[in-house]
Write an enzyme that holds these catalytic residues in place. Structure first.
Site, PDB file in Angstrom:
ATOM      1  N   LYS A  54       0.911  -1.055  -0.236  1.00 57.86           N
ATOM      2  CA  LYS A  54      -0.001  -0.039   0.044  1.00 57.86           C
ATOM      3  C   LYS A  54       0.780   1.091  -0.144  1.00 57.86           C
ATOM      4  O   LYS A  54       0.492   2.294  -0.605  1.00 57.86           O
ATOM      5  CB  LYS A  54      -0.816  -0.121   1.224  1.00 57.86           C
ATOM      6  N   GLN A  98      -4.442  -2.215   9.817  1.00 59.44           N
ATOM      7  CA  GLN A  98      -4.261  -3.352   9.193  1.00 59.44           C
ATOM      8  C   GLN A  98      -4.920  -4.737  10.001  1.00 59.44           C
ATOM      9  O   GLN A  98      -4.419  -4.774  11.095  1.00 59.44           O
ATOM     10  CB  GLN A  98      -2.674  -3.555   8.775  1.00 59.44           C
ATOM     11  N   ASP A 121     -11.052   2.625   4.783  1.00 59.52           N
ATOM     12  CA  ASP A 121     -11.340   1.381   4.301  1.00 59.52           C
ATOM     13  C   ASP A 121     -12.912   1.328   4.327  1.00 59.52           C
ATOM     14  O   ASP A 121     -13.619   0.138   4.104  1.00 59.52           O
ATOM     15  CB  ASP A 121     -10.779   0.555   5.516  1.00 59.52           C
TER      16      ASP A 121
END
Ligand code: NDP
Length: 297
Positions: A54, A98, A121
């Site tokens: 990422k 994460q 997200d």
């Protein structure tokens, strides 16, 4: 029949190129870059790779990124405090934690603590609710990637029978929601499907999957969907990523299903690259929203 391969990598590259151009415009307008911070707790090797990928993708698109590494012994309270600091930092536009988190951490409390305006997200209850109501602030990255892939491959889902296998909060449920909306990320033809969702308690699953014009699979079981479960001519999108020895395989048995389907995504090179592209898009949108009308946020 040999299926057309839906090249997610090429589509993701095109989207990333579009985002790079938009980021340049953003920088000229606001004299700063969009910034994403990824919070990584512990030493999970797969998570380290995902976060690093990422970061590289951000750099290539002109998005600033930072990885906040915390030890595996971090407590929930310590992680919440770290998130509070990031929420309050106006130079940070997007925050992601994460997953998976170590077992000692209360993941629900942690995800709920991210400021919804920085929740790139799109896992927060507020962002999930907005998406379900058809007025999204951000779309969750993997389901959004699937919608982009279908539309950019000129596969309309409007009026089609879509079957989603898997009902996770991250993939299956939001996919159901997106397919069901009246308007999709790419317009009405990218929505308006008739949707069925299957899961581990579904009876006669193959009878249902064989009805699908478009079959979206996210269960986390290697090569699990076989040709006998697929209607001839169906479009099959394999969201699964499973490690088999030193190989990555999907949830769909590519070799057999590609003989029956009209189109299929490969693994790797299908949905995975799109997930990262959509994260970049959400970071850019978050920064635009925060800098364009900060008083409303
Ligand atoms: P989860 O484990 O959270 O959910 C799996 C879902 O599949 C559950 O709803 C489960 O049902 C259902 N399921 C499991 N076994 C069966 C079965 N035999 N028949 C029918 N349904 C079944 O997984 P995720 O949604 O997080 O991920 C799914 C896959 O997608 C994984 O391989 C993951 O690695 C991959 N993934 C890929 C991404 C990408 O970028 N391409 C991003 C995120 C995930 P129940 O609810 O009843 O338990």
């Amino acid at each position: 029949m040999t299926a057309r391969i839906l090249d997610g990598k090429a589509i993701a590259n095109a989207i990333r190129q579009e985002i790079s151009v938009e980021v340049s415009t953003f920088r000229e307008k606001f004299s700063t870059s969009p910034k994403l911070v990824a919070v990584l707790v512990g030493e999970d090797p797969a998570s380290q790779v995902y976060v690093r990928n990422k970061e590289i993708a951000c750099q290539k698109s002109g998005i600033e990124s930072d990885i906040r590494r915390l030890s595996a012994t971090t407590t929930t309270e310590e992680l919440l405090a770290a998130l509070d600091a990031l929420n309050a930092d106006s130079s940070v536009h997007g925050i992601l934690v994460q997953l998976p988190l170590p077992d000692i951490i209360d993941a629900r409390r942690v995800l709920d603590r991210i400021d919804p305006k920085k929740d790139v997200d799109a896992f927060s209850p507020e962002n999930v609710g907005l998406m379900f109501q058809g007025r999204p602030r951000f779309l969750p990255c993997t389901p959004h990637g699937v919608m982009q892939l279908l539309d950019r491959c000129e596969i309309a889902i409007q009026g089609k029978e879509v079957v989603v296998v898997g009902r996770s909060d991250i993939v299956g449920k939001p996919l159901v929601s997106l397919c069901l909306q009246k308007n999709g990320p790419r317009g009405p033809s990218n929505a308006n499907a008739t949707v069925t969702c299957c899961h581990s308690q579904t009876h006669e699953l193959a009878q249902i999957t064989r009805r699908a014009d478009i079959l979206l699979v996210a269960i986390g079981k290697p090569n699990w969907v076989t040709a006998s479960m697929v209607k001839p001519g169906a479009v099959v999108v394999d969201i699964g990523i499973n490690r088999l020895g030193d190989r990555l395989v999907g949830d769909v048995d590519f070799d057999s299903v590609s003989q029956v389907a009209s189109a299929i995504t490969p693994v790797p090179g299908g949905v995975g690259p799109l997930t990262i592209a959509m994260l970049l898009e959400n970071t850019l949108r978050a920064a635009e929203q925060q800098l364009s009308s900060p008083s409303k946020l």
